[in-house]
Design an enzyme around this catalytic site. Structure first.
Site, PDB file in Angstrom:
ATOM      1  N   HIS A  86       0.832  -1.214   0.000  1.00  0.00           N
ATOM      2  CA  HIS A  86       0.000   0.000   0.000  1.00  0.00           C
ATOM      3  C   HIS A  86       0.859   1.253   0.000  1.00  0.00           C
ATOM      4  O   HIS A  86       1.899   1.305   0.640  1.00  0.00           O
ATOM      5  CB  HIS A  86      -1.023  -0.001   1.137  1.00  0.00           C
ATOM      6  N   ASP A  88      -0.542   4.301   0.684  1.00  0.00           N
ATOM      7  CA  ASP A  88      -1.070   5.311   1.611  1.00  0.00           C
ATOM      8  C   ASP A  88      -0.422   5.139   2.985  1.00  0.00           C
ATOM      9  O   ASP A  88       0.149   4.090   3.296  1.00  0.00           O
ATOM     10  CB  ASP A  88      -2.598   5.227   1.718  1.00  0.00           C
ATOM     11  N   GLU A 153      -5.403   1.214   2.279  1.00  0.00           N
ATOM     12  CA  GLU A 153      -5.219   0.172   3.290  1.00  0.00           C
ATOM     13  C   GLU A 153      -5.418   0.716   4.694  1.00  0.00           C
ATOM     14  O   GLU A 153      -6.064   0.099   5.537  1.00  0.00           O
ATOM     15  CB  GLU A 153      -3.819  -0.451   3.168  1.00  0.00           C
ATOM     16  N   ASP A 180       4.744  -6.066   4.593  1.00  0.00           N
ATOM     17  CA  ASP A 180       4.007  -5.023   5.313  1.00  0.00           C
ATOM     18  C   ASP A 180       3.884  -5.400   6.781  1.00  0.00           C
ATOM     19  O   ASP A 180       2.858  -5.178   7.407  1.00  0.00           O
ATOM     20  CB  ASP A 180       2.621  -4.849   4.672  1.00  0.00           C
ATOM     21  N   HIS A 213     -26.172  22.017  33.899  1.00  0.00           N
ATOM     22  CA  HIS A 213     -25.544  22.452  35.150  1.00  0.00           C
ATOM     23  C   HIS A 213     -25.578  21.257  36.110  1.00  0.00           C
ATOM     24  O   HIS A 213     -26.660  20.723  36.394  1.00  0.00           O
ATOM     25  CB  HIS A 213     -26.338  23.645  35.711  1.00  0.00           C
ATOM     26  N   THR A 315     -18.447  22.707  36.182  1.00  0.00           N
ATOM     27  CA  THR A 315     -19.457  21.823  36.766  1.00  0.00           C
ATOM     28  C   THR A 315     -20.554  21.569  35.746  1.00  0.00           C
ATOM     29  O   THR A 315     -21.430  22.405  35.527  1.00  0.00           O
ATOM     30  CB  THR A 315     -20.045  22.445  38.049  1.00  0.00           C
ATOM     31  N   ARG A 328      -9.712  -7.400  17.999  1.00  0.00           N
ATOM     32  CA  ARG A 328      -8.828  -8.191  17.116  1.00  0.00           C
ATOM     33  C   ARG A 328      -9.297  -9.625  17.196  1.00  0.00           C
ATOM     34  O   ARG A 328      -9.572 -10.150  18.285  1.00  0.00           O
ATOM     35  CB  ARG A 328      -7.378  -8.088  17.583  1.00  0.00           C
ATOM     36  N   SER A 399      -3.401  -6.553  11.320  1.00  0.00           N
ATOM     37  CA  SER A 399      -4.357  -7.059  10.336  1.00  0.00           C
ATOM     38  C   SER A 399      -4.064  -6.526   8.938  1.00  0.00           C
ATOM     39  O   SER A 399      -3.759  -5.342   8.776  1.00  0.00           O
ATOM     40  CB  SER A 399      -5.779  -6.642  10.712  1.00  0.00           C
ATOM     41  N   HIS A 427       2.375   3.890  12.724  1.00  0.00           N
ATOM     42  CA  HIS A 427       1.169   4.624  13.169  1.00  0.00           C
ATOM     43  C   HIS A 427       1.481   5.631  14.273  1.00  0.00           C
ATOM     44  O   HIS A 427       0.563   6.256  14.791  1.00  0.00           O
ATOM     45  CB  HIS A 427       0.057   3.682  13.655  1.00  0.00           C
TER      46      HIS A 427
HETATM   47  N1  BES Z   1       1.050  -3.034   8.106  1.00  0.00           N
HETATM   48  C1  BES Z   1      -0.097  -3.018   8.939  1.00  0.00           C
HETATM   49  C2  BES Z   1      -0.535  -4.418   9.359  1.00  0.00           C
HETATM   50  C3  BES Z   1       0.371  -5.114  10.348  1.00  0.00           C
HETATM   51  C4  BES Z   1       0.729  -4.492  11.524  1.00  0.00           C
HETATM   52  C5  BES Z   1       0.748  -6.405  10.104  1.00  0.00           C
HETATM   53  C6  BES Z   1       1.531  -5.148  12.431  1.00  0.00           C
HETATM   54  C7  BES Z   1       1.531  -7.060  11.020  1.00  0.00           C
HETATM   55  C8  BES Z   1       1.919  -6.434  12.185  1.00  0.00           C
HETATM   56  C9  BES Z   1      -1.270  -2.339   8.212  1.00  0.00           C
HETATM   57  O1  BES Z   1      -0.860  -1.204   7.497  1.00  0.00           O
HETATM   58  C10 BES Z   1      -2.279  -1.874   9.212  1.00  0.00           C
HETATM   59  O2  BES Z   1      -2.001  -0.952   9.929  1.00  0.00           O
HETATM   60  N2  BES Z   1      -3.459  -2.514   9.234  1.00  0.00           N
HETATM   61  C11 BES Z   1      -4.567  -2.082  10.018  1.00  0.00           C
HETATM   62  C12 BES Z   1      -5.799  -2.653   9.380  1.00  0.00           C
HETATM   63  C13 BES Z   1      -7.057  -1.846   9.550  1.00  0.00           C
HETATM   64  C14 BES Z   1      -6.927  -0.417   9.074  1.00  0.00           C
HETATM   65  C15 BES Z   1      -8.212  -2.530   8.852  1.00  0.00           C
HETATM   66  C16 BES Z   1      -4.451  -2.579  11.442  1.00  0.00           C
HETATM   67  O3  BES Z   1      -3.879  -3.652  11.702  1.00  0.00           O
HETATM   68  O4  BES Z   1      -4.912  -1.862  12.339  1.00  0.00           O
HETATM   69 MN    MN Z   2       0.815  -1.577   6.374  1.00  0.00          MN
HETATM   70 MN    MN Z   3      -0.616   0.484   8.924  1.00  0.00          MN
END
Ligand code: BES
Ligand code: MN
Ligand code: MN
Length: 455
Positions: A86, A88, A153, A180, A213, A315, A328, A399, A427
């Site tokens: 991806h 993005d 993604e 990834d 209030h 308040t 998850r 994921s 992230h």
């Molecule tokens: N690259 C990650 C997925 C990942 C993270 C795989 C850590 C293995 C270990 C991917 O870009 C990601 O952040 N996926 C999201 C999916 C969601 C937006 C549906 C996630 O895992 O939160």
């Molecule tokens: Mn990723």
């Molecule tokens: Mn990610």
């Protein structure tokens, strides 16, 4: 292969300079003000793919951001890799915590810092360079290659399932390759054979039509912030078990041999807690940390908002409260079924004193493959050649929803060939990619195509 590896070693510095350009475009798919940047990144990807010698390179429009496509199909009789990545990236806030600007990639102590360095532009780019080395040196790849890059993604891949369904024939292949994910640890390469799934919700509570209030009305109505806290408290017990009835019904228990293998991995709980800055680790009783993260489902609160949070005191009884929550999932939990169980449970535990609205957001299925699959084994050999170390086989807690789609719609196994690290800050502020891993990853990817060709 030697000439390919020589080429990669000779061009090491150029690769970093080029990667910096890719990382400079702020392709934040979540933010409307970056729409043009996301598109520009898709276009940059196509230009780069043409430069390295891929064919049929083009943007394929979707209702959202375009899919980038390119291929090289000259290896008659050899297997076909479908590469997915991806382009993005995640938003960068809080910006003030970045030590260098997120879109001016900066090298410090052998790591390149930028949003997208590890997730996922850096790892996509590593394959570009491996492909380039083969094509420039030999005029061919050892395998056929189809590449698709997605621009949605990080916001849930809303259009990708339809894309895969609509292009089922064009995407025919033998194996999917994805880079990834992180490797097990610094100096310990790994092949990942399982990912968790996800269901995500927003919960909105309304108590009254306006803030009140708290003196005049405190005692007369329910406080939505309080109700929200109570509702959330009923999702998980003190032992970390999710209390939604039926939540664990389809969870596939860990096999004993898998547990044994994971116990032998070099994992230090103390060091892990210290690196995270956690006073103590916490998770479901009866499972180790790796088991909790890789093989057990969870319920998390991703964010909470309600009432007065400014300086000083006010308040007030807030009119509304909101939370973002997600679960998850692990094999064989089904996101739709879990979503229903969650909605039923919320309805049951929420009192009648507030209005409750539950909105389902994105998600995806969990995934797992057999690691005696011949392509998974080929990936193991390739990563060993690239990093000079035998890999471990691991699962991950994150994921990538499309992996299950590739399995279901195209019937394809996936190889997760990641070279990130657990401390890559994906992230988060100061995302980074180790340049040694980047370089080793280019070499390993070049070997991967060769090993997949050997079958
Ligand atoms: N690259 C990650 C997925 C990942 C993270 C795989 C850590 C293995 C270990 C991917 O870009 C990601 O952040 N996926 C999201 C999916 C969601 C937006 C549906 C996630 O895992 O939160
Ligand atoms: Mn990723
Ligand atoms: Mn990610």
């Amino acid at each position: 292969m030697n000439n390919v590896i020589d080429f990669i070693n000779t061009h090491r510095d150029r690769y970093v300079d080029e990667l910096k350009q890719y990382l400079a475009i702020p392709s934040i798919s979540a933010l409307p003000e970056h729409k043009a940047d996301v598109r520009r990144t898709a276009e940059w990807s196509t230009e780069e793919m043409r430069r390295i010698g891929l064919q049929n390179v083009r943007l394929i429009e979707t209702p959202g951001f375009p899919v980038v496509y390119g291929d090289w199909l000259g290896a008659q009789g050899a297997p076909t890799i479908l590469f997915y990545g991806h382009y993005d990236v995640q938003p960068v806030d809080p910006l003030e915590l970045w030590e260098s600007p997120p879109f001016e990639a900066t090298v410090r102590d052998g790591e390149i810092y930028a949003r997208g360095a590890a997730d996922d532009k850096g790892q996509v780019f590593m394959h570009f360079k491996a492909i380039e080395a083969h094509l420039k040196q030999n005029g061919r790849l050892p395998v056929n290659m189809k590449i698709i890059l997605e621009g949605e993604e990080e916001v849930g891949s809303a259009n990708l399932d339809n894309f895969v369904k609509d292009h089922r024939d064009e995407l025919k292949a033998d194996v999917v390759v994805i880079s990834d994910s992180p490797m097990f640890d610094r100096g310990i390469p790994s092949i990942c054979y399982g990912l968790r799934g996800l269901v995500y919700f927003q919960i909105d509570l309304r108590g009254t039509k306006s803030d009140l209030h708290s003196g005049s009305f405190g005692g007369a109505v329910a406080n939505p912030a309080f109700v929200l806290a109570n509702v959330l408290a009923q999702m998980k017990d003190r032992g970390g078990h999710v209390k939604i009835p039926g939540f664990y019904d389809d969870v596939r228990e860990l096999r004993e041999e898998e547990r044994d293998q994971w116990k032998r991995l070099p994992f230090n709980e103390k060091r892990y807690a210290k690196e995270l800055g956690a006073p103590r680790l916490f998770g479901e009783t009866g499972y180790s940390t790796l088991e909790r993260v890789w093989a057990r489902p969870t319920f998390e609160v991703n964010g909470i908002l309600s009432g007065f949070t400014g300086e000083g005191a006010k308040t007030v009884i807030p009119a509304v409260a909101m939370a973002k929550v997600s679960m998850r999932l692990v094999p064989n939990q089904d996101p739709d079924k879990i979503a229903q169980l969650f909605e039923d449970h919320i309805k049951k535990v929420a009192p009648k004193t507030v209005d409750v609205k539950v909105t389902r957001m994105h998600g995806g299925k969990p995934w797992m493959t057999e690691f005696d699959n011949k392509f998974v084994q080929a990936a193991g050999r390739a990563i060993e050649k690239g990093f000079g170390k035998t890999p471990v086989f691991n699962r991950e807690g994150g994921s990538i929803p499309v992996v299950a789609t590739f399995q279901e719609i195209l019937g394809l196994p996936s190889v997760l060939f990641g070279v990130g690290l657990p401390d890559e800050n994906a992230h988060a502020p100061n995302e980074k990619l180790d340049l040694g891993n980047f370089h080793g990853g280019i070499i390993a990817s070049a070997y991967l195509y060769d090993e997949v060709a050997k079958g």
